[in-house]
Each structure stands twice: as structure tokens, then as C-alpha cells.
Design an enzyme around this catalytic site. Structure first.
Site, short mmCIF file in Angstrom:
data_model
loop_
_atom_site.label_atom_id
_atom_site.label_comp_id
_atom_site.label_asym_id
_atom_site.label_seq_id
_atom_site.Cartn_x
_atom_site.Cartn_y
_atom_site.Cartn_z
N LYS A 48 -7.82 0.58 -4.96
CA LYS A 48 -6.07 1.04 -5.00
C LYS A 48 -5.16 0.39 -5.90
O LYS A 48 -4.49 0.59 -6.47
CB LYS A 48 -6.01 -0.02 -3.89
CG LYS A 48 -5.88 0.89 -2.47
CD LYS A 48 -6.15 0.81 -1.15
CE LYS A 48 -6.45 0.97 0.03
NZ LYS A 48 -6.25 0.43 0.99
N GLN A 74 -4.86 -5.40 3.74
CA GLN A 74 -6.07 -4.32 4.27
C GLN A 74 -6.94 -4.86 5.37
O GLN A 74 -7.56 -5.93 5.93
CB GLN A 74 -7.52 -4.78 2.63
CG GLN A 74 -8.35 -4.16 2.82
CD GLN A 74 -7.78 -2.46 2.54
OE1 GLN A 74 -7.70 -2.21 1.84
NE2 GLN A 74 -9.19 -1.84 3.21
N ASP A 104 1.60 2.76 4.37
CA ASP A 104 0.51 2.78 4.96
C ASP A 104 0.45 3.51 6.47
O ASP A 104 0.13 4.53 7.04
CB ASP A 104 -0.27 1.57 5.71
CG ASP A 104 -1.73 1.46 4.75
OD1 ASP A 104 -2.41 1.90 4.04
OD2 ASP A 104 -1.84 0.56 4.62
#
Length: 299
Positions: free
Chosen positions: A60, A104, A127
Site C-alpha cells: 500500500k 491494518q 477503508d
């Protein structure tokens, strides 16, 4: 290895589609930077040293650099307290040059995931996991600020492959908060007739066989066989499962939730694993970060 004549499905090249999207994003980032002197910023928070999480995170961060998004790296030790993590999130919420915050998952056992995700500012929830964003996704006529990256990537692959969603029968295999549930809501928003198959579904095969569109997100290696697939169906395989393979240096290879070789003989189009949905997830994260930045910068 099947003979080439067996293959009739179009292979959806997620890597190539994601690369096209990344170029589009890089161009928009360049224009923002020229016009306003500002670039989008993404904070990526990782707790502990899980190998898979670390490789996702470095992917990422690398992708950010490639399109000109500034990445803020927050690496916290495994034993960090929940309170410390939340105060870090609050700090990032308050930073004007951070437009997206990604924590994460999974987090270590002693940290309440739900509590942490609920603390991310709604405007920075790239997200798309904030309960308010998911809630809006579930309601007719409401639009969340951000769509979750993997489901958004699945729909983008269908659209860019010329697959009609409206009026079609879609079956989603799996009901996770990260993929199964939100992708079924997205398909519903796109006017598909949606069925969700899960671990308590009797005879899943007969349900999957009726689908024009199959989204496989169960986390079961090669669970969906060729015989489960309706001829001509579009198959999007979200699974990434490691299976032992002594011929590989790592000792394993990645396979999806769909038996790819069998699916190729029946489906109209199918995504490979790897190189299908994975690169799209990262591209959608970059897209969400850019969109979040544009809302703030272009005011």
C-alpha cells in the site's frame, strides 16, 4: 494442465485494470498538486509484526509513492495498548494533511477492533468500515462517503469488463464484514437480485449454479468447482489461500476460492488469483484517498 481448447472464459486481468486506474489517479494527483500545491495524504497504521499484514502494508505504501500520494507510516509494537492506539488515531484525525487513515487488520487480540475503527474520522475512513459508512451503504437513497475497497474493486472489474449487473442474479459466497456483506449491498444498490451463501447454507452448489454473477469470498481454497458455475457466468474470486507446493521457493502457492482451471471451461469471464481482485483493492484505496483529499482541498 488443460489443453488450450478447454479454455473459453475471458480472463479478467485485474493487474492491468488496476494499472489503468492508477494512471488516472496519478494524473489527478498531479493536477491537484499543480493547482493547489497540495497532495493527498494516507496514514497507514500497523500494529505488530504479522508477516502477511506487513507485506500488505508495504504494498500500500509503495502504491502511494507511485501515484504521488504522501504516505504517513505509523508502525506500533504488538503490545501497544488500545488507549495508545486510539490516541494515535485521534492525532491523525486532527492532522490536516492526512486525508485517509487505514488501520491494518487484524489487530492483536487485546485490542477491540470495533472500538478503534469507530474512532476514525468519518471523512478519513478510506477503508469504508466506519459503522456510519456501512449503514449508509445499506440504506436506499443514501451514499456513504467511502465504499470499502475490495467490494468497490469487484464492481469496478465487472463494469470495466462489460458485465451488466442490473436485473442479474448475483450470488455472494461468504458474509464477512470486509467483503461478503458490503459487496452484497453494493450489488443490491446496482439493481442485482442478490443471494448470500454461507457456512450454514444447505446445498450451496444449487444456489451458486443459478448465478449470472458469482463473488467468491469464503476463504476456502478451490471450494467452487466448475460444476457449480452456470455457463457464461461472471466469476470474481476474492479468496487468497496458501496451499502447500514443494515446487515453489516459498513452499506454497496462492489459490482462490474458485477452482480456476475448471471455471475457465465454463464461465464467461473469471478473475485469476493472484492478479485479479488483489491489485484492485489497492487501486480503490488510492482512489478513496484521492476522493477524500479532493473534498477538503477543492473547497
Amino acid at each position: 494442465m488443460a489443453a488450450p481448447s478447454d479454455q473459453k472464459a475471458t480472463i479478467i486481468d485485474g493487474k492491468a485494470v488496476a494499472q489503468t486506474i492508477r494512471s488516472e489517479i496519478a494524473e489527478e494527483v498531479r493536477l491537484l498538486s499543480e493547482k493547489y500545491g497540495k497532495v493527498p495524504g494516507l496514514a497507514v497504521v500497523i500494529v505488530g509484526g504479522r508477516k502477511d499484514s506487513q507485506s500488505y502494508v508495504s504494498m500500500k505504501r509503495k502504491a502511494c509513492a507511485e501515484v504521488g500520494i504522501k504516505s504517513f507510516d505509523i508502525d506500533l509494537p504488538e503490545q501497544v495498548s488500545e488507549a495508545e492506539l486510539i490516541s494515535k488515531v485521534h492525532e491523525l484525525n486532527a492532522m490536516p494533511d492526512v486525508h485517509g487513515i487505514l488501520v491494518q487488520l487484524p489487530l492483536p487480540k487485546h485490542i477491540n477492533e470495533e472500538k478503534v475503527l469507530g474512532e476514525i474520522s468519518l471523512e478519513k475512513d478510506v477503508d469504508g468500515f466506519h459503522p456510519l459508512n456501512i449503514g449508509k451503504l445499506a440504506m436506499k437513497g443514501r451514499d456513504p462517503l467511502f465504499l470499502p475497497c475490495t467490494p468497490k474493486g469487484c464492481l469496478e472489474l465487472l463494469k470495466r469488463s462489460g458485465v451488466t449487473i442490473k436485473g442479474k442474479r448475483a450470488v455472494v459466497v461468504g458474509r464477512s464484514n470486509i467483503v461478503g456483506l458490503p459487496v452484497s449491498l453494493l450489488l443490491l444498490k446496482a439493481d442485482a437480485t442478490v443471494t448470500i451463501v454461507h457456512s450454514h447454507t444447505p446445498d450451496p452448489e444449487s444456489i451458486v449454479r443459478e448465478a449470472d454473477i458469482v463473488i467468491a469470498a469464503a476463504g476456502q481454497a478451490m471450494m467452487i468447482k466448475g460444476s457449480w458455475i452456470k455457463p457464461g457466468a461472471a466469476v470474481i474470486d476474492v479468496g487468497t489461500n496458501a496451499v502447500d507446493d514443494s515446487t515453489k521457493k516459498s513452499g506454497y502457492r496462492l489459490v482462490g476460492d474458485v477452482d480456476f482451471h475448471e471455471a475457465c471451461k465454463v464461465a464467461g469471464c473469471v478473475t485469476p488469483v493472484p492478479g485479479g481482485v488483489g491489485p484492485m483493492t489497492v487501486a480503490m484505496l488510492l482512489r478513496n484517498t484521492l476522493d477524500g483529499a479532493k473534498r477538503v482541498i477543492e473547497l
